[in-house]
Scaffold this active site. Sequence first.
Site, short mmCIF file in Angstrom:
data_model
loop_
_atom_site.label_atom_id
_atom_site.label_comp_id
_atom_site.label_asym_id
_atom_site.label_seq_id
_atom_site.Cartn_x
_atom_site.Cartn_y
_atom_site.Cartn_z
N ARG A 61 0.83 -1.20 0.00
CA ARG A 61 0.00 0.00 0.00
C ARG A 61 0.87 1.26 0.00
NH1 ARG A 61 -3.31 2.53 4.49
NH2 ARG A 61 -4.93 3.75 3.42
N ASP A 66 2.95 6.19 -2.48
CA ASP A 66 4.12 6.97 -2.87
C ASP A 66 4.02 7.36 -4.34
OD1 ASP A 66 6.73 8.14 -2.55
OD2 ASP A 66 7.54 6.42 -3.64
N ASN A 93 -2.83 9.50 4.60
CA ASN A 93 -1.68 8.60 4.79
C ASN A 93 -1.48 8.15 6.23
OD1 ASN A 93 -0.75 8.32 2.14
ND2 ASN A 93 0.43 10.22 2.21
N THR A 196 -6.79 -7.89 -2.24
CA THR A 196 -6.84 -9.30 -1.82
C THR A 196 -6.08 -9.47 -0.50
OG1 THR A 196 -6.37 -11.58 -2.48
CG2 THR A 196 -4.76 -9.93 -3.13
#
Length: 327
Positions: A61, A66, A93, A196
């Site tokens: 993630r 980024d 974030n 997932t």
Amino acid sequence: MGRVTFIQVFALSLLIFSNLAFAQLRQNYYANICPNVETIVRNAVTAKVRQTFVTIPGTLRMFFHDCFVQGCDASVLIASSGSNTAEKDHPDNLSLAGDGFDTVIKAKAAVDAVPACRNKVSCADILTMATRDVVVAAGGPSYAVELGRLDGLSSTAASVGGNLPKPNMNLDQLNAMFASHGLTQADMIALSGAHTLGFSHCNQFANRIYNFSKQNPVDPTLNPNYATQLQQQCPKNVDPRIAVNMDPNTPRKFDNVYYKNLQQGQGLFTSDQVLFTDSRSKQTVNAWASSSQAFNNAFVTAMTKLGRVGVKTGQNGNIRRDCSAFN
């Protein structure tokens, strides 16, 4: 006429610069600089994964967050200091897992422990390698990574707003955001498959299970049994730190079950479920639900393209000695 010519030249110069930045990326970039860098990073990642599974979704993630803000330049790793509030402290974030940051820091330390490699490998490239390695650690596809990025020279919270997908986005909004980075609808659906793995806090989808609309308290695209399960896991006024698996069936395995879940109304976010409910993307979901190989191939293609976004070269970047601070 002159104005049109200027705009055309300006657009062309941007395209050329973008292509030059991409041209710097190549496989085995460090072959003559730090030849064992991929093994060093992989070993550090493997050790971190043994400590905690959160390493896997946390690193994956963080790479996405980024690259979507100022490009793949490790700017998300910078800590706020003085008067500068950095990217990582923007509200979007704050939910990035600390274990993702720690993975890169540990891998950087391992690389720099080799004298020939010290301060020769960028944090942006280390994050790129580590991301591939966590995908593999979860049972996903292995793939060659393009390397040669420099680390960015700026990181501001102000640059984050509006640049990351929201859980309530529809297909048009998702496509527009991804297209702004040169990514197609297929790339977007493939990258969404990263859901997932990992987890989300209840407030990110509470609107789907409570007070969805006057006619439907619960989002009608949600599987009723799944909705009940989510209500049990996330009662009203739940502790905001409570998290729910993105994939209710195989949450620790990188696989195509995410797409099978969408077919069953088990997409956690609106932005997940819309990939199945919208006829323009449904066919892709069905194809990948029935073929893990097709999904894996599409995911590798999309990750490679994502890794080319906003690459820093020349005077626009450097190699940080400390991934969390500018040199």
